[in-house]
Design an enzyme around this catalytic site. Sequence first.
Site, PDB file in Angstrom:
ATOM      1  N   CYS A   1       0.832  -1.198   0.000  1.00  0.00           N
ATOM      2  CA  CYS A   1       0.000   0.000   0.000  1.00  0.00           C
ATOM      3  C   CYS A   1       0.872   1.255   0.000  1.00  0.00           C
ATOM      4  CB  CYS A   1      -0.931  -0.003   1.211  1.00  0.00           C
ATOM      5  SG  CYS A   1      -2.174   1.324   1.193  1.00  0.00           S
TER       6      CYS A   1
ATOM      7  N   CYS B   1      -6.929  -3.498   7.009  1.00  0.00           N
ATOM      8  CA  CYS B   1      -8.165  -2.726   6.880  1.00  0.00           C
ATOM      9  C   CYS B   1      -9.267  -3.436   6.098  1.00  0.00           C
ATOM     10  CB  CYS B   1      -7.868  -1.361   6.247  1.00  0.00           C
ATOM     11  SG  CYS B   1      -7.207  -1.431   4.561  1.00  0.00           S
TER      12      CYS B   1
END
EC number: 2.8.1.13
Length: 392
Positions: free
Chosen positions: A119, A216
């Site tokens: 990410c 997440c």
Amino acid sequence: MSAPSPASATVPAPAAAAGERVLCAMSGGVDSSVTAALLKDQGYQVVGAMMRFWPDDKRTDTFDSCCSPDAAYEARRVAEQVGVPFYLLDYREQFQRHIVGPFIDEYSKGRTPNPCVNCNTKVKFDELVKKAKMLGCRYVATGHYVKRVESARGEVEFHRGDDPRKDQTYFLWGTPRDALPYILFPVGELEKPRVREIAAERGLLTAQKPESQNICFVPGKVQDFVAEHIPQAQGFIREISSGEVVGEHLGTQFYTLGQKKGLGLYQSHRVRHVVHLAPDTNTVWVGDYDDCLWTGLKAQSANYLIDLTDLPEELEVQVRYRTAPVKARVVRADENGFELAFQDPQFAVAPGQSAVLYAGPRLLGGGLIEDHVPTLPEPKAPPKKRPAVLLS
């Protein structure tokens, strides 16, 4: 190879950049909230932005701790408190392509990925830097606990944050080297309690917001998420020393190197660790603790934040986020990858995780750990009558 040049003073905010536009990544947490406030104090023209990752059909318990619709609302409120504009940027497609898809694919190959590294590398410090330029911003700033340091040669380096419990350099080894001069870390010299104090002093609504800990996009346990995306396939658990069948499993994707709990072995009193995963034969290999010791590692998809000619022969490598770095010698290093020899053998170095290189506090780069295939014995025939599969 030679030692990196010595660093001089920390430069959290380039003095010559006063009045420059900076795109501040805001997640709705206290670290990025304080980052925006500090930048405003330093004279930057701050533009707050949050990257939207959650899909329209967001599942319950996903994207709830960070990068969520509620977090976006809080980030916007903080931007209003600080007095900066705020934008919600749509990165759903990039997140699925660069993060979620490879996460599932790696587990199907018997590897253990770290989506936070991907990410930061492929979304936050690649896509976001490009967006900053489009918006006329010279810099991108985040709430990472990383120190921006200028060397004696005037080059920007990334160093470990001053709070050892929060240092996040491990996740940033893949940052493009040419992007380093354009990234700011205003909280890198602060400890977490002080960051919360600053937020409280300013009355920021995120001052006491809890930290996010989980992946997440994964609701609950990783194993459950993986089970939804990779079909179960019954196979054998074999002993690495003999090739004998000592248990059964429902998929190599449910195991990781070094694991000793939940194996469901026939002889449950014997302590065994996962030594090797072989999705091609659908086999989980187990053995003693010593069978899990690695004397070195090979890494691919390398990224370096220094010239290869400056890479020291003796350095430190960190193979997991929550473990201390260890001393290692560089056996080989090129643009594609590197090979290291550990000073002391290391337990269960997991393929797919990151091998992150350091010289003291300085981040040098890193790579993705390759599989370490042991010498496998000839598999023996399974017992004629097998006990039922035990689920962990």
